[in-house]
Write a protein that holds these residues in place. Structure first.
Motif, PDB file in Angstrom:
ATOM      1  N   GLU B 213     -44.763  45.635 -17.087  1.00 22.28           N
ATOM      2  CA  GLU B 213     -43.379  45.461 -17.563  1.00 22.28           C
ATOM      3  C   GLU B 213     -42.744  44.175 -17.020  1.00 22.28           C
ATOM      4  OE1 GLU B 213     -41.024  48.950 -17.994  1.00 22.28           O
ATOM      5  OE2 GLU B 213     -42.752  50.257 -18.291  1.00 22.28           O
ATOM      6  N   HIS B 214     -43.456  43.091 -17.277  1.00 19.42           N
ATOM      7  CA  HIS B 214     -42.952  41.772 -16.911  1.00 19.42           C
ATOM      8  C   HIS B 214     -42.937  40.892 -18.147  1.00 19.42           C
ATOM      9  CE1 HIS B 214     -42.155  38.301 -14.354  1.00 19.42           C
ATOM     10  NE2 HIS B 214     -43.080  37.627 -15.012  1.00 19.42           N
ATOM     11  N   THR B 215     -41.847  40.195 -18.373  1.00 17.55           N
ATOM     12  CA  THR B 215     -41.760  39.215 -19.454  1.00 17.55           C
ATOM     13  C   THR B 215     -41.948  37.835 -18.836  1.00 17.55           C
ATOM     14  OG1 THR B 215     -40.190  40.638 -20.638  1.00 17.55           O
ATOM     15  CG2 THR B 215     -40.323  38.319 -21.314  1.00 17.55           C
ATOM     16  N   PRO B 216     -43.128  37.236 -19.040  1.00 17.16           N
ATOM     17  CA  PRO B 216     -43.404  35.963 -18.364  1.00 17.16           C
ATOM     18  C   PRO B 216     -42.383  34.879 -18.723  1.00 17.16           C
ATOM     19  CG  PRO B 216     -45.435  36.903 -19.196  1.00 17.16           C
ATOM     20  CD  PRO B 216     -44.307  37.730 -19.763  1.00 17.16           C
ATOM     21  N   ILE B 217     -42.063  34.085 -17.732  1.00 20.14           N
ATOM     22  CA  ILE B 217     -41.113  32.982 -17.878  1.00 20.14           C
ATOM     23  C   ILE B 217     -41.907  31.695 -18.090  1.00 20.14           C
ATOM     24  CG2 ILE B 217     -39.342  31.646 -16.637  1.00 20.14           C
ATOM     25  CD1 ILE B 217     -38.506  34.288 -15.287  1.00 20.14           C
ATOM     26  N   ALA B 218     -41.439  30.851 -19.009  1.00 20.71           N
ATOM     27  CA  ALA B 218     -42.150  29.620 -19.366  1.00 20.71           C
ATOM     28  C   ALA B 218     -42.120  28.614 -18.205  1.00 20.71           C
ATOM     29  CB  ALA B 218     -41.513  29.002 -20.605  1.00 20.71           C
ATOM     30  N   PRO B 219     -43.107  27.714 -18.173  1.00 22.91           N
ATOM     31  CA  PRO B 219     -43.213  26.788 -17.034  1.00 22.91           C
ATOM     32  C   PRO B 219     -41.995  25.887 -16.847  1.00 22.91           C
ATOM     33  CG  PRO B 219     -44.804  26.234 -18.783  1.00 22.91           C
ATOM     34  CD  PRO B 219     -44.249  27.585 -19.090  1.00 22.91           C
ATOM     35  N   ASP B 220     -41.295  25.563 -17.942  1.00 25.37           N
ATOM     36  CA  ASP B 220     -40.151  24.654 -17.795  1.00 25.37           C
ATOM     37  C   ASP B 220     -38.809  25.390 -17.732  1.00 25.37           C
ATOM     38  OD1 ASP B 220     -40.112  25.543 -20.359  1.00 25.37           O
ATOM     39  OD2 ASP B 220     -40.051  23.564 -21.311  1.00 25.37           O
ATOM     40  N   GLU B 221     -38.874  26.724 -17.619  1.00 26.78           N
ATOM     41  CA  GLU B 221     -37.648  27.527 -17.564  1.00 26.78           C
ATOM     42  C   GLU B 221     -37.304  27.795 -16.095  1.00 26.78           C
ATOM     43  OE1 GLU B 221     -36.368  31.860 -19.377  1.00 26.78           O
ATOM     44  OE2 GLU B 221     -38.044  30.810 -20.315  1.00 26.78           O
ATOM     45  N   ASP B 222     -36.325  27.090 -15.562  1.00 31.35           N
ATOM     46  CA  ASP B 222     -36.049  27.150 -14.122  1.00 31.35           C
ATOM     47  C   ASP B 222     -34.559  26.957 -13.883  1.00 31.35           C
ATOM     48  OD1 ASP B 222     -35.829  26.845 -11.387  1.00 31.35           O
ATOM     49  OD2 ASP B 222     -36.842  24.902 -11.318  1.00 31.35           O
ATOM     50  N   VAL B 223     -33.881  28.060 -13.588  1.00 34.60           N
ATOM     51  CA  VAL B 223     -32.442  27.962 -13.299  1.00 34.60           C
ATOM     52  C   VAL B 223     -32.180  27.668 -11.824  1.00 34.60           C
ATOM     53  CG1 VAL B 223     -31.839  29.541 -15.168  1.00 34.60           C
ATOM     54  CG2 VAL B 223     -32.186  30.462 -12.868  1.00 34.60           C
ATOM     55  N   PHE B 224     -33.224  27.781 -10.997  1.00 36.33           N
ATOM     56  CA  PHE B 224     -32.996  27.725  -9.550  1.00 36.33           C
ATOM     57  C   PHE B 224     -32.907  26.302  -8.998  1.00 36.33           C
ATOM     58  CE2 PHE B 224     -34.729  31.873 -10.575  1.00 36.33           C
ATOM     59  CZ  PHE B 224     -33.721  32.675 -10.069  1.00 36.33           C
ATOM     60  N   ALA B 225     -33.484  25.343  -9.722  1.00 34.78           N
ATOM     61  CA  ALA B 225     -33.333  23.949  -9.300  1.00 34.78           C
ATOM     62  C   ALA B 225     -31.844  23.593  -9.235  1.00 34.78           C
ATOM     63  CB  ALA B 225     -34.087  23.022 -10.251  1.00 34.78           C
ATOM     64  N   GLU B 226     -31.122  23.964 -10.286  1.00 34.44           N
ATOM     65  CA  GLU B 226     -29.684  23.643 -10.298  1.00 34.44           C
ATOM     66  C   GLU B 226     -28.927  24.475  -9.265  1.00 34.44           C
ATOM     67  OE1 GLU B 226     -27.974  23.527 -14.183  1.00 34.44           O
ATOM     68  OE2 GLU B 226     -25.910  23.538 -13.418  1.00 34.44           O
ATOM     69  N   ILE B 227     -29.299  25.759  -9.141  1.00 35.38           N
ATOM     70  CA  ILE B 227     -28.613  26.628  -8.161  1.00 35.38           C
ATOM     71  C   ILE B 227     -28.710  26.048  -6.754  1.00 35.38           C
ATOM     72  CG2 ILE B 227     -28.882  28.855  -6.949  1.00 35.38           C
ATOM     73  CD1 ILE B 227     -29.377  30.137  -9.727  1.00 35.38           C
ATOM     74  N   TRP B 228     -29.873  25.475  -6.415  1.00 30.16           N
ATOM     75  CA  TRP B 228     -30.075  24.932  -5.071  1.00 30.16           C
ATOM     76  C   TRP B 228     -29.862  23.414  -5.003  1.00 30.16           C
ATOM     77  CZ3 TRP B 228     -29.593  28.267  -1.410  1.00 30.16           C
ATOM     78  CH2 TRP B 228     -30.006  29.589  -1.597  1.00 30.16           C
ATOM     79  N   GLY B 229     -29.307  22.849  -6.086  1.00 25.23           N
ATOM     80  CA  GLY B 229     -28.931  21.436  -6.044  1.00 25.23           C
ATOM     81  C   GLY B 229     -30.102  20.467  -6.020  1.00 25.23           C
TER      82      GLY B 229
END
Lengths: 235, 235
Positions: B213-229
């Motif tokens: 029950e995991h929906t894989p995330i694409a390699p270029d999908e990354d919200v955390f770069a912006e979250i951590w500046g």
């Protein structure tokens, strides 16, 4: 309403749980425990928390399975987990985590764990089940009359173990009083983040999720019920 | 292009890797290894695969950390992991998984693992790094001139260990030749599913993901770069 937030018993004004235990048994799924326990471990750097890995005996368990219909390869890819306590110890647990995995299909050997869940539940602050671990809690009778969910691929199998349980689908995880149940394996992470948010605070949960780079999935967000043909329930 | 698919060296026409190893060390993150290894374990029921947990010695390691600035609580929430092999054994590995965790900040004790990565890499089919485990591969020099990513919260720390590495952000994971690197902790699951899809087939990967029950995330999908500046890179 199919998926509700926790009731007053699990509000942040209650004493924070300190003593955690997780059941371990042959054929369990690794991520079912290490996923939520990793979230809790990051929380444990800030809040005092203690963990026991509870086996029937102190013998190491294996995550491997011997059922050739499930595992026909000649693989040896099955780490051992070493219990730190047994079901006969006096553990004074606040939280019990019950993982699942192919091992819950075993024809025998699970009875002592089921008896332990039954004996321990009345003294717990919270019971958490992950994936098909809900079948063990169901067999202990502690889910009777309660809303709970489980792995959608194993839906019919697990439902058979708990005819008196109000099974909920679709659901990523379900909270009914002090019983938190997650759907398949990875959904245990979403349950764990929601649990940390509920008990230790939303900011703490978000900090851990951002550190571990996980975007928590909401309790009613579940694409896998449809994928595995599980009809929506009315619970 | 910041994130590419694997090159010919990792196409499905290459021999399927059989012998997997994962490094274990004090202060490592649990999910960094048990996440991807659980995905691989489900794959191992169908394909022949073998796993060694590789320590500097056979002594059990702890996932706990002694740095009170990181862990001020009096918790004992730190399972032990028992190595099954040491860096001095002749392991004939096809795949090496290098996890991260707070332990990569240790002032000493990591040198033997770094030397092992350096010695072993030329014989591997694939090197997989998870989270801040990229810092160990960087210190071994094997990432020099290659594109790689790491945990976005620890970005500056890890970058300091690899000034010659082409660090990539935003990125959920990065594939450069036979080196696969994931971002923080949970992104290792997405790396693992992509790895199974590449080597063992897309249907096999999807079956495992749907079971877990995991929906894989694409390699270029990354919200955390912006979250951590973390500023976008040009690699």
């Amino acid at each position: 309403m199919s998926v509700s937030s926790a009731d007053a018993a699990s509000s942040t004004t209650a004493p924070k749980p300190t003593n955690f235990g997780a059941l371990v048994f042959n054929g369990m799924d690794m991520l079912d425990i290490w996923g939520p326990l990793d979230v809790f471990q990051l929380n444990a750097h800030t809040f005092e928390m203690h963990l026991e890995l509870i086996g029937v005996t102190m013998d190491p368990i294996t995550t491997g399975i011997t059922d050739l219909s499930i595992s026909p390869s000649r693989s040896s890819f099955y780490p051992k987990i070493h219990p730190t306590a047994t079901i006969n110890d006096d553990l004074d647990l606040d939280v019990l985590l019950v993982p699942g995995g192919p091992g819950i299909r075993a024809a025998s050997g699970l009875e002592p764990l089921i008896a332990f869940i039954k004996k321990t539940y009345p003294k717990l602050q919270y019971l958490l089940t992950v994936c098909t671990g809900a079948s063990l809690a169901a067999r202990a009778g502690v889910l009777d009359g309660r809303r709970a969910t489980t792995n959608k691929r194993a839906w019919e199998l697990v439902r058979g173990f708990g005819p008196e349980v109000k099974w909920v689908a679709p659901a990523r995880y379900v909270v009914d009083g002090n019983i938190w149940s997650s759907s398949g394996v990875t959904s245990s992470l979403d349950l764990a983040y929601a649990f940390v948010a509920e008990i230790y605070g939303k900011d703490q949960s978000t900090l851990i999720a951002n550190t571990m780079e996980h975007t928590p999935i909401a309790p009613d967000e579940d694409v896998f019920a449809e994928i595995w043909g599980v009809a929506p329930t009315s619970n």
